[in-house]
Motif scaffolding. Structure first.
Motif, PDB file in Angstrom:
ATOM      1  N   VAL A 102       0.863  -1.179   0.000  1.00 12.77           N
ATOM      2  CA  VAL A 102       0.000   0.000   0.000  1.00 12.77           C
ATOM      3  C   VAL A 102       0.902   1.232   0.000  1.00 12.77           C
ATOM      4  O   VAL A 102       1.800   1.365   0.838  1.00 12.77           O
ATOM      5  N   GLY A 103       0.696   2.110  -0.961  1.00 13.26           N
ATOM      6  CA  GLY A 103       1.574   3.261  -1.142  1.00 13.26           C
ATOM      7  C   GLY A 103       2.708   2.992  -2.103  1.00 13.26           C
ATOM      8  O   GLY A 103       3.447   3.916  -2.461  1.00 13.26           O
ATOM      9  N   GLY A 104       2.859   1.741  -2.540  1.00 11.75           N
ATOM     10  CA  GLY A 104       3.907   1.390  -3.487  1.00 11.75           C
ATOM     11  C   GLY A 104       3.599   1.902  -4.882  1.00 11.75           C
ATOM     12  O   GLY A 104       2.441   2.147  -5.235  1.00 11.75           O
ATOM     13  N   ILE A 105       4.646   2.038  -5.713  1.00 10.09           N
ATOM     14  CA  ILE A 105       4.512   2.633  -7.039  1.00 10.09           C
ATOM     15  C   ILE A 105       5.125   1.715  -8.083  1.00 10.09           C
ATOM     16  O   ILE A 105       6.224   1.198  -7.902  1.00 10.09           O
ATOM     17  N   LEU A 106       4.397   1.521  -9.166  1.00 10.50           N
ATOM     18  CA  LEU A 106       4.867   0.790 -10.339  1.00 10.50           C
ATOM     19  C   LEU A 106       5.040   1.768 -11.484  1.00 10.50           C
ATOM     20  O   LEU A 106       4.135   2.558 -11.773  1.00 10.50           O
ATOM     21  N   VAL A 107       6.201   1.729 -12.142  1.00  6.89           N
ATOM     22  CA  VAL A 107       6.437   2.520 -13.353  1.00  6.89           C
ATOM     23  C   VAL A 107       6.767   1.531 -14.465  1.00  6.89           C
ATOM     24  O   VAL A 107       7.715   0.746 -14.344  1.00  6.89           O
ATOM     25  N   THR A 211       9.555 -15.013  10.275  1.00  7.40           N
ATOM     26  CA  THR A 211       8.867 -13.757   9.977  1.00  7.40           C
ATOM     27  C   THR A 211       9.453 -13.137   8.707  1.00  7.40           C
ATOM     28  O   THR A 211      10.471 -13.588   8.191  1.00  7.40           O
ATOM     29  N   ASP A 212       8.803 -12.084   8.218  1.00  5.68           N
ATOM     30  CA  ASP A 212       9.315 -11.386   7.043  1.00  5.68           C
ATOM     31  C   ASP A 212       9.694  -9.961   7.412  1.00  5.68           C
ATOM     32  O   ASP A 212       9.457  -9.495   8.530  1.00  5.68           O
ATOM     33  N   ARG A 213      10.271  -9.265   6.466  1.00  6.46           N
ATOM     34  CA  ARG A 213      10.813  -7.927   6.725  1.00  6.46           C
ATOM     35  C   ARG A 213       9.766  -6.933   7.205  1.00  6.46           C
ATOM     36  O   ARG A 213      10.070  -5.987   7.923  1.00  6.46           O
ATOM     37  N   SER A 214       8.534  -7.120   6.789  1.00 10.10           N
ATOM     38  CA  SER A 214       7.477  -6.171   7.148  1.00 10.10           C
ATOM     39  C   SER A 214       6.682  -6.616   8.372  1.00 10.10           C
ATOM     40  O   SER A 214       5.628  -6.052   8.654  1.00 10.10           O
ATOM     41  N   TRP A 215       7.181  -7.614   9.103  1.00 11.49           N
ATOM     42  CA  TRP A 215       6.422  -8.185  10.219  1.00 11.49           C
ATOM     43  C   TRP A 215       6.092  -7.138  11.277  1.00 11.49           C
ATOM     44  O   TRP A 215       5.003  -7.143  11.852  1.00 11.49           O
ATOM     45  N   PHE A 216       7.017  -6.244  11.553  1.00 10.57           N
ATOM     46  CA  PHE A 216       6.817  -5.248  12.600  1.00 10.57           C
ATOM     47  C   PHE A 216       6.420  -3.883  12.047  1.00 10.57           C
ATOM     48  O   PHE A 216       6.374  -2.906  12.795  1.00 10.57           O
ATOM     49  N   THR A 218       3.996  -0.998  10.854  1.00  7.64           N
ATOM     50  CA  THR A 218       2.643  -0.587  11.226  1.00  7.64           C
ATOM     51  C   THR A 218       1.778  -0.516   9.974  1.00  7.64           C
ATOM     52  O   THR A 218       2.132   0.169   9.006  1.00  7.64           O
ATOM     53  N   ALA A 219       0.683  -1.231   9.974  1.00  8.53           N
ATOM     54  CA  ALA A 219      -0.215  -1.214   8.817  1.00  8.53           C
ATOM     55  C   ALA A 219      -0.813   0.180   8.654  1.00  8.53           C
ATOM     56  O   ALA A 219      -1.172   0.830   9.639  1.00  8.53           O
ATOM     57  N   PRO A 220      -0.909   0.680   7.428  1.00  7.01           N
ATOM     58  CA  PRO A 220      -1.489   2.018   7.230  1.00  7.01           C
ATOM     59  C   PRO A 220      -2.946   2.051   7.665  1.00  7.01           C
ATOM     60  O   PRO A 220      -3.730   1.156   7.342  1.00  7.01           O
ATOM     61  N   SER A 221      -3.291   3.077   8.412  1.00  7.63           N
ATOM     62  CA  SER A 221      -4.667   3.234   8.880  1.00  7.63           C
ATOM     63  C   SER A 221      -5.538   3.771   7.742  1.00  7.63           C
ATOM     64  O   SER A 221      -5.041   4.179   6.692  1.00  7.63           O
ATOM     65  N   GLU A 222      -6.845   3.768   7.977  1.00  9.90           N
ATOM     66  CA  GLU A 222      -7.754   4.321   6.978  1.00  9.90           C
ATOM     67  C   GLU A 222      -7.471   5.800   6.756  1.00  9.90           C
ATOM     68  O   GLU A 222      -7.591   6.304   5.633  1.00  9.90           O
TER      69      GLU A 222
END
Length: 317
Positions: A102-107, A211-216, A218-222
């Protein structure tokens, strides 16, 4: 920061991303040509020796059309940035969009357009992504797999002939320095608490290894997602306003040029009529060449030497 370079080629962009992301960033690349891949690995290693510490660049030899489905479905590894170095299909674009955080960009070049896609939500609906066309481009197409050899691998297929995959980093005390700051803080807190728990310390090390790199992270809130949408919409509105201002400016310039040439045409017409009146000729004699050239008549005024360019130059002055 995590980066995926599809069609990594000589590895130049992967190396630059490794510098920008720093040693704790995740840097993956996919290249279909093995000789090019081996060359790029040599050059990246030489670059690391000369430049210093950058991200570990992991490149694999494979075809993105065969790997796209697994990239889209995996949950333990999502990317902040994805770049495609050759023209891709709309279907491949959709699969790579699902590999974004979420928030990532593809070009990526899609057809004859260079598009920028931002993931706004972790859902897959039509409103989960924002797409903008950056410019018109012309890229060579990505190499598609050979339909004869692209069939499903039968049981017992040698590992080197199976569809390759990109490695997911595994945490260990030795590799901890390569993980992002949020993971380091979380792992440190877990291990500090583990020292007071009845569970052996080694068990916690094994747990962290799964675990993976994003385990800790914080998930983006609404609210964060809405802020992202608002920022993108504001940027799009400002760009549209700038385009409108540029169009108005171009229109004013065109109108001034049109009025200038209209005035010049009227002036030339008056001078021509004056000349024809003085010579006693008419339009018919003018077109049939039965009159003396303008340069031979003293009433030709600004058209001396029979030059229309002279009148144009005078008008510009």
């Amino acid at each position: 920061m995590s980066f995926l370079n599809v069609g990594s080629g000589t590895g130049y962009l992967s190396a630059i991303a490794g510098v920008m992301g720093g040693p704790t960033s995740l840097n993956h690349g996919i290249e279909v040509n093995r000789e090019v891949l081996e060359f790029s690995l040599e050059r990246i290693e030489a670059f690391k020796n000369e430049y210093g510490e950058i991200a570990d660049v992991h490149l694999c030899c494979g075809n993105i059309f065969e790997m796209a489905e697994s990239l889209a479905e995996q949950r333990s590894l999502k990317y902040d940035r994805v770049y495609v170095g050759a023209a891709c299909t709309r279907g491949l674009q959709d699969s790579l969009c699902l590999a974004l955080k979420v928030g990532g960009i593809l070009v990526a070049p899609v057809g004859d357009e260079l598009v920028k896609v931002t993931r706004l939500d972790d859902k897959t609906g039509p409103h989960a992504f924002d797409m903008q066309v950056i410019s018109g481009v012309r890229f060579v197409d990505l190499v598609k797999p050979n339909p004869i050899t692209a069939s499903a691998d039968p049981p017992g297929t040698p590992p080197e002939k199976q569809v390759p995959f990109l490695p997911t980093p595994v945490w260990s005390p030795a590799s901890a320095a390569r993980f992002p700051s949020a993971f380091k803080r979380g792992a440190r807190a877990v291990l500090l608490v583990a020292g007071r728990a009845p569970v052996p310390h080694q068990v916690w090390l094994e747990v962290l290894g799964f675990t993976d790199r994003s385990w800790f992270d914080t998930a983006p809130s609404e609210a964060d997602k809405l802020r992202l949408r608002l920022a993108l919409e504001t940027k799009a509105r400002l760009e549209a306003q700038q385009v409108a201002r540029d169009a108005k400016r171009a229109r004013r310039v065109a109108e001034r040029e049109c009025e200038r040439f209209r005035s010049l045409a009227s002036r030339l017409e008056r001078q021509l009529r004056a000349h024809l009146s003085a010579t006693g000729g008419g339009l018919a004699s003018f077109f049939h060449g039965t009159f003396h050239p303008l340069s031979h008549h003293p009433s030709s005024g600004g058209l001396e030497n029979g030059s229309v360019e002279g009148a144009v130059e005078e008008e510009e002055e």
